[in-house]
Design a protein around this motif. Structure first.
Motif, PDB file in Angstrom:
ATOM      1  N   ALA A   1      14.046   2.669   7.048  1.00 30.27           N
ATOM      2  CA  ALA A   1      13.927   4.269   6.915  1.00 30.27           C
ATOM      3  C   ALA A   1      13.985   4.414   5.509  1.00 30.27           C
ATOM      4  O   ALA A   1      13.130   5.451   4.919  1.00 30.27           O
ATOM      5  N   ASP A   2      14.918   3.495   4.581  1.00 27.83           N
ATOM      6  CA  ASP A   2      14.592   4.049   3.294  1.00 27.83           C
ATOM      7  C   ASP A   2      13.317   3.665   2.541  1.00 27.83           C
ATOM      8  O   ASP A   2      12.937   4.235   1.714  1.00 27.83           O
ATOM      9  N   HIS A   3      12.836   2.426   3.044  1.00 24.53           N
ATOM     10  CA  HIS A   3      11.560   2.031   2.560  1.00 24.53           C
ATOM     11  C   HIS A   3      10.390   2.916   2.842  1.00 24.53           C
ATOM     12  O   HIS A   3       9.603   3.216   1.736  1.00 24.53           O
ATOM     13  N   LEU A   4      10.222   3.672   3.963  1.00 24.01           N
ATOM     14  CA  LEU A   4       9.395   4.325   4.293  1.00 24.01           C
ATOM     15  C   LEU A   4       9.541   5.841   3.705  1.00 24.01           C
ATOM     16  O   LEU A   4       8.563   6.453   3.310  1.00 24.01           O
ATOM     17  N   ALA A   5      10.761   6.198   3.293  1.00 25.30           N
ATOM     18  CA  ALA A   5      11.040   7.481   2.665  1.00 25.30           C
ATOM     19  C   ALA A   5      10.875   7.413   1.173  1.00 25.30           C
ATOM     20  O   ALA A   5      10.152   8.421   0.815  1.00 25.30           O
TER      21      ALA A   5
ATOM     22  N   LEU B   1      -0.339   9.179   2.364  1.00 26.29           N
ATOM     23  CA  LEU B   1      -0.085   8.418   1.203  1.00 26.29           C
ATOM     24  C   LEU B   1      -1.034   8.630   0.088  1.00 26.29           C
ATOM     25  O   LEU B   1      -2.138   8.906   0.139  1.00 26.29           O
ATOM     26  N   PRO B   2      -0.526   8.645  -1.224  1.00 27.39           N
ATOM     27  CA  PRO B   2      -1.184   8.932  -2.400  1.00 27.39           C
ATOM     28  C   PRO B   2      -2.257   7.853  -2.489  1.00 27.39           C
ATOM     29  O   PRO B   2      -2.185   6.804  -2.085  1.00 27.39           O
ATOM     30  N   SER B   3      -3.460   8.323  -3.232  1.00 24.09           N
ATOM     31  CA  SER B   3      -4.561   7.436  -3.479  1.00 24.09           C
ATOM     32  C   SER B   3      -4.276   6.228  -4.286  1.00 24.09           C
ATOM     33  O   SER B   3      -4.817   5.269  -4.281  1.00 24.09           O
ATOM     34  N   THR B   4      -3.081   6.407  -5.107  1.00 23.29           N
ATOM     35  CA  THR B   4      -2.462   5.268  -5.886  1.00 23.29           C
ATOM     36  C   THR B   4      -2.061   4.038  -5.153  1.00 23.29           C
ATOM     37  O   THR B   4      -1.720   2.925  -5.591  1.00 23.29           O
ATOM     38  N   VAL B   5      -1.499   4.342  -3.988  1.00 25.88           N
ATOM     39  CA  VAL B   5      -1.095   3.280  -2.981  1.00 25.88           C
ATOM     40  C   VAL B   5      -2.210   2.021  -2.842  1.00 25.88           C
ATOM     41  O   VAL B   5      -3.141   2.249  -2.253  1.00 25.88           O
ATOM     42  N   ASP B   6      -1.669   0.794  -3.107  1.00 25.09           N
ATOM     43  CA  ASP B   6      -2.484  -0.177  -2.685  1.00 25.09           C
ATOM     44  C   ASP B   6      -1.842  -0.759  -1.260  1.00 25.09           C
ATOM     45  O   ASP B   6      -0.933  -1.338  -1.121  1.00 25.09           O
ATOM     46  N   PRO B   7      -2.926  -0.423  -0.208  1.00 26.63           N
ATOM     47  CA  PRO B   7      -2.667  -1.030   0.926  1.00 26.63           C
ATOM     48  C   PRO B   7      -2.068  -2.578   1.180  1.00 26.63           C
ATOM     49  O   PRO B   7      -1.121  -2.600   2.182  1.00 26.63           O
ATOM     50  N   ARG B   8      -2.694  -3.260   0.615  1.00 30.17           N
ATOM     51  CA  ARG B   8      -2.634  -4.846   0.741  1.00 30.17           C
ATOM     52  C   ARG B   8      -1.050  -5.138   0.041  1.00 30.17           C
ATOM     53  O   ARG B   8      -0.361  -5.752   0.662  1.00 30.17           O
ATOM     54  N   HIS B   9      -0.624  -4.521  -1.125  1.00 35.72           N
ATOM     55  CA  HIS B   9       0.706  -4.449  -1.813  1.00 35.72           C
ATOM     56  C   HIS B   9       1.628  -3.851  -0.711  1.00 35.72           C
ATOM     57  O   HIS B   9       2.711  -4.836  -0.651  1.00 35.72           O
ATOM     58  N   GLU B  10       1.492  -2.934  -0.235  1.00 33.81           N
ATOM     59  CA  GLU B  10       2.593  -2.319   0.709  1.00 33.81           C
ATOM     60  C   GLU B  10       2.720  -3.290   1.889  1.00 33.81           C
ATOM     61  O   GLU B  10       3.803  -3.343   2.570  1.00 33.81           O
ATOM     62  N   THR B  11       1.561  -3.722   2.498  1.00 34.54           N
ATOM     63  CA  THR B  11       1.684  -4.724   3.596  1.00 34.54           C
ATOM     64  C   THR B  11       2.503  -5.788   3.181  1.00 34.54           C
ATOM     65  O   THR B  11       3.386  -6.241   3.962  1.00 34.54           O
ATOM     66  N   ASP B  12       2.223  -6.585   2.139  1.00 35.35           N
ATOM     67  CA  ASP B  12       3.222  -7.798   1.713  1.00 35.35           C
ATOM     68  C   ASP B  12       4.745  -7.265   1.417  1.00 35.35           C
ATOM     69  O   ASP B  12       5.371  -8.013   1.836  1.00 35.35           O
ATOM     70  N   ARG B  13       4.926  -5.984   0.951  1.00 35.11           N
ATOM     71  CA  ARG B  13       6.243  -5.674   0.685  1.00 35.11           C
ATOM     72  C   ARG B  13       6.992  -5.439   2.276  1.00 35.11           C
ATOM     73  O   ARG B  13       8.070  -5.864   2.113  1.00 35.11           O
TER      74      ARG B  13
END
Length: 204
Positions: free
Chosen positions: A191-195, A148-160
């Motif tokens: 699948a759509d979300h991970l894509a 994943l790119p460095s701009t991704v916020d792990p906690r935000h993606e966790t919440d999503r």
């Protein structure tokens, strides 16, 4: 506090029996008498091992969380990154009757304040807190590995992911009749979300 436990196996039978009753009938309809009958013991045994119904129900909720954790660990195995996320989330989604029962119990406890207050005393190492921590670590590792790119916020993606998981779980309403429809929708949306997060993962 409950009185001293002489037989841990009896306490487990009571918890497992109460879990089955909650899955079938809900929290309010699960009485001490019914729990004793389900576990094959006297009502006195229930009151010996548990101070009150709230303590017993918190044990049921803890047991349900343990079952869910075991499902996730077995499904994830040695997978990492987004593959671990996919496996772990699918292990929690109501894709079959066994996982639907886990969700039925969670739904039965919706708004049950007493049980949630007791289990909350365990802190972030159990239930929702443990799942949040695990997902955050997996997303963090995926960023560090370049998946994943460095701009991704792990906690935000966790919440999503947690919002997606919770919404899909609630769609069943505990109904087996909706299981197939929700299972198909769940797989597609995950699948759509991970894509969207990583086209390269989707292509692989």
């Amino acid at each position: 506090m409950a009185r001293r436990t002489r037989d841990p196996e009896c306490r487990h039978r009571l918890t497992a029996g109460a879990w089955r009753l909650v899955a079938r009938h809900g929290v309010e309809a699960t009485t001490v008498r019914a729990i004793a009958a389900e576990a094959g013991v006297s009502t006195g045994s229930v009151t010996h091992y548990f101070e009150d119904k709230a303590e017993l129900m918190s044990s049921v909720l803890r047991y349900n969380n343990k079952l869910a954790t075991e499902q996730v660990l077995a499904a994830v195995g040695d997978a990492t990154g987004l593959e671990a996320v996919r496996r772990g989330v699918e292990a929690l989604l109501p894709l079959d009757e066994a996982r639907l029962r886990t969700w039925t119990v969670w739904l039965a406890f919706w708004g049950d304040r007493a049980a949630h207050e007791l289990t909350a005393k365990e802190g972030g190492g159990a239930g929702y807190g443990a799942l949040t921590g695990w997902l955050t670590r997996v997303f963090t590792d995926a960023v560090a590995a370049g998946e994943l790119p460095s701009t991704v916020d792990p906690r935000h993606e966790t919440d999503r992911i947690l919002v997606l998981l919770g919404g899909l779980g609630l769609l069943t309403g505990g109904s087996p009749a909706l299981l197939g429809q929700v299972a198909r929708l769940s797989r597609r949306m995950l699948a759509d979300h991970l894509a969207q997060l990583s086209p390269a993962y989707a292509a692989g």
